[in-house]
Design a protein around this motif. Sequence first.
Motif, mmCIF file in Angstrom:
data_model
loop_
_atom_site.group_PDB
_atom_site.id
_atom_site.type_symbol
_atom_site.label_atom_id
_atom_site.label_comp_id
_atom_site.label_asym_id
_atom_site.label_seq_id
_atom_site.Cartn_x
_atom_site.Cartn_y
_atom_site.Cartn_z
ATOM 1 N N GLY A 79 -25.952 51.926 -53.936
ATOM 2 C CA GLY A 79 -25.611 50.519 -53.762
ATOM 3 C C GLY A 79 -24.422 50.353 -52.842
ATOM 4 N N VAL A 80 -24.152 49.099 -52.499
ATOM 5 C CA VAL A 80 -23.061 48.785 -51.573
ATOM 6 C C VAL A 80 -22.264 47.604 -52.121
ATOM 7 C CG1 VAL A 80 -24.552 47.286 -50.160
ATOM 8 C CG2 VAL A 80 -22.465 48.231 -49.190
ATOM 9 N N GLU A 81 -20.971 47.665 -51.977
ATOM 10 C CA GLU A 81 -20.068 46.574 -52.333
ATOM 11 C C GLU A 81 -19.257 46.223 -51.097
ATOM 12 O OE1 GLU A 81 -17.642 47.775 -55.584
ATOM 13 O OE2 GLU A 81 -19.332 48.158 -56.940
ATOM 14 N N ALA A 82 -19.425 44.993 -50.606
ATOM 15 C CA ALA A 82 -18.742 44.556 -49.387
ATOM 16 C C ALA A 82 -18.394 43.086 -49.505
ATOM 17 C CB ALA A 82 -19.620 44.799 -48.156
ATOM 18 N N PRO A 83 -17.303 42.664 -48.916
ATOM 19 C CA PRO A 83 -16.930 41.244 -48.958
ATOM 20 C C PRO A 83 -17.891 40.405 -48.128
ATOM 21 C CG PRO A 83 -15.449 42.443 -47.506
ATOM 22 C CD PRO A 83 -16.329 43.469 -48.167
ATOM 23 N N THR A 84 -17.884 39.112 -48.393
ATOM 24 C CA THR A 84 -18.756 38.215 -47.628
ATOM 25 C C THR A 84 -18.232 38.022 -46.205
ATOM 26 O OG1 THR A 84 -17.506 36.334 -48.513
ATOM 27 C CG2 THR A 84 -19.491 36.998 -49.706
ATOM 28 N N ALA A 85 -16.937 38.102 -46.042
ATOM 29 C CA ALA A 85 -16.359 37.966 -44.706
ATOM 30 C C ALA A 85 -16.560 39.261 -43.915
ATOM 31 C CB ALA A 85 -14.870 37.627 -44.799
ATOM 32 N N THR A 86 -16.635 39.104 -42.612
ATOM 33 C CA THR A 86 -16.839 40.272 -41.743
ATOM 34 C C THR A 86 -15.563 41.122 -41.687
ATOM 35 O OG1 THR A 86 -18.407 39.040 -40.387
ATOM 36 C CG2 THR A 86 -17.440 41.031 -39.411
ATOM 37 N N VAL A 87 -15.746 42.436 -41.841
ATOM 38 C CA VAL A 87 -14.642 43.391 -41.748
ATOM 39 C C VAL A 87 -14.852 44.188 -40.463
ATOM 40 C CG1 VAL A 87 -13.412 45.296 -42.825
ATOM 41 C CG2 VAL A 87 -14.466 43.520 -44.249
ATOM 42 N N GLN A 88 -13.977 43.972 -39.512
ATOM 43 C CA GLN A 88 -14.126 44.634 -38.225
ATOM 44 C C GLN A 88 -13.064 45.717 -38.036
ATOM 45 O OE1 GLN A 88 -14.205 41.861 -34.977
ATOM 46 N NE2 GLN A 88 -16.431 41.655 -35.061
ATOM 47 N N VAL A 89 -13.502 46.802 -37.386
ATOM 48 C CA VAL A 89 -12.595 47.881 -36.994
ATOM 49 C C VAL A 89 -12.914 48.237 -35.555
ATOM 50 C CG1 VAL A 89 -12.340 48.804 -39.334
ATOM 51 C CG2 VAL A 89 -14.161 49.676 -37.839
ATOM 52 N N GLN A 90 -12.011 48.964 -34.922
ATOM 53 C CA GLN A 90 -12.210 49.441 -33.559
ATOM 54 C C GLN A 90 -12.815 50.833 -33.633
ATOM 55 O OE1 GLN A 90 -11.391 47.107 -31.512
ATOM 56 N NE2 GLN A 90 -11.657 48.004 -29.482
ATOM 57 N N GLY A 91 -14.041 50.987 -33.157
ATOM 58 C CA GLY A 91 -14.669 52.298 -33.289
ATOM 59 C C GLY A 91 -16.011 52.370 -32.604
ATOM 60 N N LEU A 92 -16.789 53.412 -32.974
ATOM 61 C CA LEU A 92 -18.148 53.630 -32.481
ATOM 62 C C LEU A 92 -19.094 53.512 -33.667
ATOM 63 C CD1 LEU A 92 -17.527 56.702 -30.144
ATOM 64 C CD2 LEU A 92 -17.833 54.341 -29.455
ATOM 65 N N ASP A 93 -20.039 52.569 -33.592
ATOM 66 C CA ASP A 93 -20.895 52.306 -34.755
ATOM 67 C C ASP A 93 -21.747 53.510 -35.136
ATOM 68 O OD1 ASP A 93 -22.312 52.200 -32.439
ATOM 69 O OD2 ASP A 93 -23.383 50.336 -32.898
ATOM 70 N N TRP A 94 -22.249 54.255 -34.129
ATOM 71 C CA TRP A 94 -23.126 55.383 -34.462
ATOM 72 C C TRP A 94 -22.358 56.524 -35.115
ATOM 73 C CZ3 TRP A 94 -22.385 60.180 -32.343
ATOM 74 C CH2 TRP A 94 -21.578 60.261 -31.209
ATOM 75 N N GLN A 95 -21.102 56.708 -34.756
ATOM 76 C CA GLN A 95 -20.313 57.761 -35.399
ATOM 77 C C GLN A 95 -19.969 57.384 -36.841
ATOM 78 O OE1 GLN A 95 -16.860 59.183 -33.382
ATOM 79 N NE2 GLN A 95 -17.988 60.084 -31.682
ATOM 80 N N ILE A 96 -19.550 56.150 -37.055
ATOM 81 C CA ILE A 96 -19.231 55.725 -38.427
ATOM 82 C C ILE A 96 -20.498 55.766 -39.286
ATOM 83 C CG2 ILE A 96 -18.336 53.835 -39.830
ATOM 84 C CD1 ILE A 96 -16.683 52.947 -37.459
ATOM 85 N N GLU A 97 -21.630 55.376 -38.698
ATOM 86 C CA GLU A 97 -22.900 55.439 -39.432
ATOM 87 C C GLU A 97 -23.261 56.889 -39.765
ATOM 88 O OE1 GLU A 97 -27.552 54.016 -38.783
ATOM 89 O OE2 GLU A 97 -25.932 53.253 -37.503
ATOM 90 N N GLU A 98 -23.002 57.817 -38.847
ATOM 91 C CA GLU A 98 -23.272 59.235 -39.125
ATOM 92 C C GLU A 98 -22.357 59.759 -40.224
ATOM 93 O OE1 GLU A 98 -23.473 63.542 -36.781
ATOM 94 O OE2 GLU A 98 -22.940 61.702 -35.710
#
Length: 457
Positions: A339-358
């Motif tokens: 499962g996943v727990e995340a806020p309704t508001a968008t949480v942004q970071v500076q990065g590479l999506d494919w690396q964080i996904e990996e």
Amino acid sequence: MITRDSLYRRLLTWLLLPLLALGGLMLFQAWLDARQTADRAFDRLLEASTLAIAEQVQWQDERLWLDLPPVALEMLATDAEERVFYAIYDDRGRFVTGNAELPGMADAATGADDELHYRDIQWRGMALREGIRRTRLEDWRQRERFEVRVAHTQEGRERLAHQLLRGNLAYILGMALLAAAILVIAIRTALAPLTRLRRAIRARDPRTLAPLELPLPRELAELRETINELLARMRRVRANQERFIGDASHQLRTPLAGLSARAELALRQDDPAQWHQALVAMQETSARTSRLAIQLLSLTRLDNPEYRPELAPVALDELARRTVKQHWSACHRDGVDLGVEAPTATVQVQGLDWQIEEALGNLIDNGRRYGARRITVRVTDAPPVLEVEDDGPGIPATKRLLMLRPFHRGSDDPDGSGLGLAIVDGIARTHGARLSLEDGHDAQGLRVILRFPGDPR
């Protein structure tokens, strides 16, 4: 065209420029000294000439009379064929005798007797040096005052000044050539250790990383030690690469040998069912091998010090939901509650999506493989944090740092490669995030936390 800079040429330039400036000042001073010396010499002749003329002035027939000896003017006539002029004036400023009516000087009349005044004048288009002597007759019967004016053109002065300058110029040029030669030799001698260092580096076998052992001056010894420190770091990097290659070869050799053995065993069978069973096993082994190869490529790229990807804003909550959705089927098939727990508001970071996904996929896959029954992906804001918590066996606190090393596994699971946490650590360093391994809820399981530096919004 690219010109190569030269330390030798730079030193020579910066040392020769002051020498050239100093040489110019010496030449200018030599010229001034030559002019002053020539002026003093001819002024002495001018003084002697006025004195010789004054001594020949007499009182005769109620007036001043001069019997001029030739030597009085010949002493001013040099090989330069100068023109000499003289004149005698009485106390009332009237011209008495002479070969030219020379101009006087107002302050000469107020000066003391026998005092000589010098000046440069322009007379009838000629540049003259004039000497004016105010004196009187040395006769007990008559003490008439009069003025002797003598002038001559300056060819002799200029000629003498140039002769003196040429003598000084030869001396200065000789000293300049000697100084330049000494300077060149001194620079070459000073740079000789640098040349030895360059030749020692060039002569080394490119495959050796042994430290340099070369006696050098203190300044270059610091450079030698810096090079040795670089070689030491390169030795450590090469040792790590060799260890990595050895571990990778060992990890790949086992599944490849298994594939070869399965294929050889299947070729000996005639039963299609056994062929199907061997193909299934080979498919599972090839899938594990493919995943291992992908992980090795990812780890190699992350360990490259020249790898500097351009980061962009990434929605951490959306990425977490997408990754959980991709891994939900595999977890559900193994009976794992994901499962996943995340806020309704968008949480942004500076990065590479494919690396964080990996990284997130590796953490979920590790929890599923090592016995977790519940895996929770959690995203929080202010500051941005991504964490994966499971209720599996966990990792003892004393072994958590070791688990970040490639190919280090906490169990004997044949399906594991020991690269998951190492890849996550490399991705964290790429994003400037801080990775920490902590106990899960109620000190059960493991919680892997990635704390990002901040929200770019």
